[in-house]
Structure formats: structure tokens, C-alpha cells
Design a protein around this motif. Structure first.
Motif, PDB file in Angstrom:
ATOM      1  N   TRP A   1      -3.430   9.852   6.642  1.00  0.00           N
ATOM      2  CA  TRP A   1      -4.121   9.796   7.933  1.00  0.00           C
ATOM      3  C   TRP A   1      -4.722   8.416   8.121  1.00  0.00           C
ATOM      4  CZ3 TRP A   1      -2.580  13.007  11.224  1.00  0.00           C
ATOM      5  CH2 TRP A   1      -2.254  14.310  10.883  1.00  0.00           C
ATOM      6  N   PRO A   2      -4.605   7.834   9.320  1.00  0.00           N
ATOM      7  CA  PRO A   2      -5.225   6.532   9.571  1.00  0.00           C
ATOM      8  C   PRO A   2      -6.721   6.581   9.238  1.00  0.00           C
ATOM      9  CG  PRO A   2      -3.814   7.151  11.404  1.00  0.00           C
ATOM     10  CD  PRO A   2      -3.909   8.360  10.501  1.00  0.00           C
ATOM     11  N   GLY A   3      -7.172   5.580   8.537  1.00  0.00           N
ATOM     12  CA  GLY A   3      -8.589   5.489   8.201  1.00  0.00           C
ATOM     13  C   GLY A   3      -8.956   6.262   6.952  1.00  0.00           C
ATOM     14  N   ALA A   4      -8.016   7.018   6.360  1.00  0.00           N
ATOM     15  CA  ALA A   4      -8.297   7.758   5.134  1.00  0.00           C
ATOM     16  C   ALA A   4      -8.141   6.836   3.936  1.00  0.00           C
ATOM     17  CB  ALA A   4      -7.342   8.939   5.002  1.00  0.00           C
ATOM     18  N   PRO A   5      -8.866   7.091   2.851  1.00  0.00           N
ATOM     19  CA  PRO A   5      -8.744   6.244   1.659  1.00  0.00           C
ATOM     20  C   PRO A   5      -7.384   6.359   1.024  1.00  0.00           C
ATOM     21  CG  PRO A   5     -10.319   8.025   1.255  1.00  0.00           C
ATOM     22  CD  PRO A   5      -9.840   8.137   2.686  1.00  0.00           C
TER      23      PRO A   5
ATOM     24  N   GLY B   1       2.175   6.446   2.231  1.00  0.00           N
ATOM     25  CA  GLY B   1       1.273   5.342   2.502  1.00  0.00           C
ATOM     26  C   GLY B   1       0.646   5.460   3.863  1.00  0.00           C
ATOM     27  N   PRO B   2      -0.314   4.592   4.136  1.00  0.00           N
ATOM     28  CA  PRO B   2      -0.928   4.552   5.459  1.00  0.00           C
ATOM     29  C   PRO B   2       0.119   4.138   6.506  1.00  0.00           C
ATOM     30  CG  PRO B   2      -2.154   3.198   3.888  1.00  0.00           C
ATOM     31  CD  PRO B   2      -0.895   3.609   3.221  1.00  0.00           C
TER      32      PRO B   2
ATOM     33  N   CYS C   1       0.821  -1.216   0.000  1.00  0.00           N
ATOM     34  CA  CYS C   1       0.000   0.000   0.000  1.00  0.00           C
ATOM     35  C   CYS C   1       0.854   1.264   0.000  1.00  0.00           C
ATOM     36  CB  CYS C   1      -0.948   0.014   1.195  1.00  0.00           C
ATOM     37  SG  CYS C   1      -2.192  -1.278   1.138  1.00  0.00           S
ATOM     38  N   CYS C   2       2.176   1.131   0.123  1.00  0.00           N
ATOM     39  CA  CYS C   2       3.066   2.287  -0.009  1.00  0.00           C
ATOM     40  C   CYS C   2       3.090   2.691  -1.479  1.00  0.00           C
ATOM     41  CB  CYS C   2       4.483   1.946   0.461  1.00  0.00           C
ATOM     42  SG  CYS C   2       4.639   1.767   2.242  1.00  0.00           S
ATOM     43  N   ARG C   3       3.313   3.993  -1.715  1.00  0.00           N
ATOM     44  CA  ARG C   3       3.322   4.524  -3.073  1.00  0.00           C
ATOM     45  C   ARG C   3       4.605   5.307  -3.329  1.00  0.00           C
ATOM     46  NH1 ARG C   3      -0.863   6.289  -0.404  1.00  0.00           N
ATOM     47  NH2 ARG C   3      -0.288   8.490  -0.476  1.00  0.00           N
ATOM     48  N   LEU C   4       5.152   5.133  -4.513  1.00  0.00           N
ATOM     49  CA  LEU C   4       6.315   5.906  -4.947  1.00  0.00           C
ATOM     50  C   LEU C   4       5.847   6.908  -5.981  1.00  0.00           C
ATOM     51  CD1 LEU C   4       9.367   6.479  -5.188  1.00  0.00           C
ATOM     52  CD2 LEU C   4       9.446   4.674  -6.941  1.00  0.00           C
ATOM     53  N   SER C   5       6.237   8.175  -5.802  1.00  0.00           N
ATOM     54  CA  SER C   5       5.990   9.173  -6.839  1.00  0.00           C
ATOM     55  C   SER C   5       7.248  10.017  -7.007  1.00  0.00           C
ATOM     56  CB  SER C   5       4.775  10.035  -6.515  1.00  0.00           C
ATOM     57  OG  SER C   5       4.964  10.724  -5.310  1.00  0.00           O
TER      58      SER C   5
ATOM     59  N   ALA D   1       8.160  -4.940  -4.301  1.00  0.00           N
ATOM     60  CA  ALA D   1       7.253  -4.112  -5.099  1.00  0.00           C
ATOM     61  C   ALA D   1       6.333  -3.298  -4.190  1.00  0.00           C
ATOM     62  CB  ALA D   1       6.418  -4.999  -6.021  1.00  0.00           C
ATOM     63  N   ILE D   2       6.102  -2.045  -4.589  1.00  0.00           N
ATOM     64  CA  ILE D   2       5.112  -1.181  -3.958  1.00  0.00           C
ATOM     65  C   ILE D   2       4.302  -0.546  -5.086  1.00  0.00           C
ATOM     66  CG2 ILE D   2       6.517  -0.738  -1.905  1.00  0.00           C
ATOM     67  CD1 ILE D   2       7.149   2.041  -3.107  1.00  0.00           C
ATOM     68  N   THR D   3       3.264   0.179  -4.769  1.00  0.00           N
ATOM     69  CA  THR D   3       2.476   0.852  -5.782  1.00  0.00           C
ATOM     70  C   THR D   3       3.342   1.906  -6.478  1.00  0.00           C
ATOM     71  OG1 THR D   3       0.466   0.509  -4.495  1.00  0.00           O
ATOM     72  CG2 THR D   3       0.394   2.229  -6.186  1.00  0.00           C
TER      73      THR D   3
END
Length: 136
Positions: free
Chosen positions: A132-136, A26-27, A12-16, A48-50
């Protein structure tokens, strides 16, 4: 530190990449899971991450952050220097989980400053950002 996240939460981590700056976001649970994986595998390791891949290898010398092939976020350095990154992932997650004020997303900059013996002058700036915890 909460240690109950499933080990595959790291996905669920993201690289940009934008304007020469790298962002790893990520969360909190995902940041913690990625930090745990990296702590357990300082030898050449890739996951791999997103949006890409995180790779790491233990070497001599200070922390080096680089972008390889446009989608691989690469970390190298001695274990004591890689610890800067691992602690950063845990710390940003903790800040997001315990913050009362949600006006600013919790984040940490990993960058070289003149005279810094812990980070390489060739390091590409990285920002670790917690959702933020609980955020989409």
C-alpha cells in the motif's frame, strides 16, 4: 501512469521464493521503476533488488519466468510477451494507488494455463504484489 519515481526506486522491490512460487513485491513507485528499466533494456539485462536479482533477455517465443541459482528471477521471451510482465508491474502499482478498499493487497498472477500461446508451459508461477502506498 505516474512516471516521476527515481530510477533507483526499483531497489525497493523484493524477491521471495516459497513452495515453488515466486513473489515480486514492492511499493508502487518501485514496481513502476522496475517496469521502466525492463522496458528500456529488453536485451540481456540484470538489476539488483532486495533478496536477489532480476534478469531479462529478449528471445523468440512466449514469456518464460524462471528462477536461476536460487536468487535470480529471470524473464525471457519476445518483446510482445515480455510486455505482459511490464504491464503487470504497472497495473498492480496503479491498482494499489487507486484502491479504496485496502482489505486485499493488490496483486497479479503470471502463470501458464493450458492453451496459452503467450506464456511458456515451463513458466514458474509468479505473483506481483504491491505494498500500500505510504506503508512501511
Amino acid at each position: 501512469m505516474k512516471d516521476n519515481a527515481p530510477m533507483d526506486d526499483h531497489r525497493c522491490c523484493r524477491l521471495s521464493v516459497s513452495g515453488g512460487e515466486l513473489e515480486l513485491a514492492g511499493p508502487p513507485a518501485a514496481l513502476r521503476a522496475l517496469g521502466r528499466l525492463l522496458r528500456q533494456h529488453p536485451e540481456p539485462f540484470e538489476v539488483a533488488i532486495t533478496g536477489g536479482v532480476v534478469s531479462q533477455e529478449a528471445t523468440a517465443g512466449p514469456l518464460l519466468v524462471s528462477l536461476q541459482g536460487g536468487t535470480t528471477l529471470h524473464f525471457s521471451g519476445g518483446r510482445e510477451y515480455l510486455d505482459i510482465l511490464w504491464d503487470g508491474l504497472d497495473g498492480v502499482a496503479e491498482q494499489a494507488e487507486t484502491a479504496d478498499d485496502r482489505a486485499v493487497r493488490r496483486h497479479q498472477h503470471i502463470e501458464y494455463l493450458p492453451g496459452d500461446d503467450y506464456r511458456s508451459p515451463d513458466l514458474v508461477p509468479l505473483v506481483i504484489v504491491a505494498d500500500w502506498p505510504g506503508a512501511p
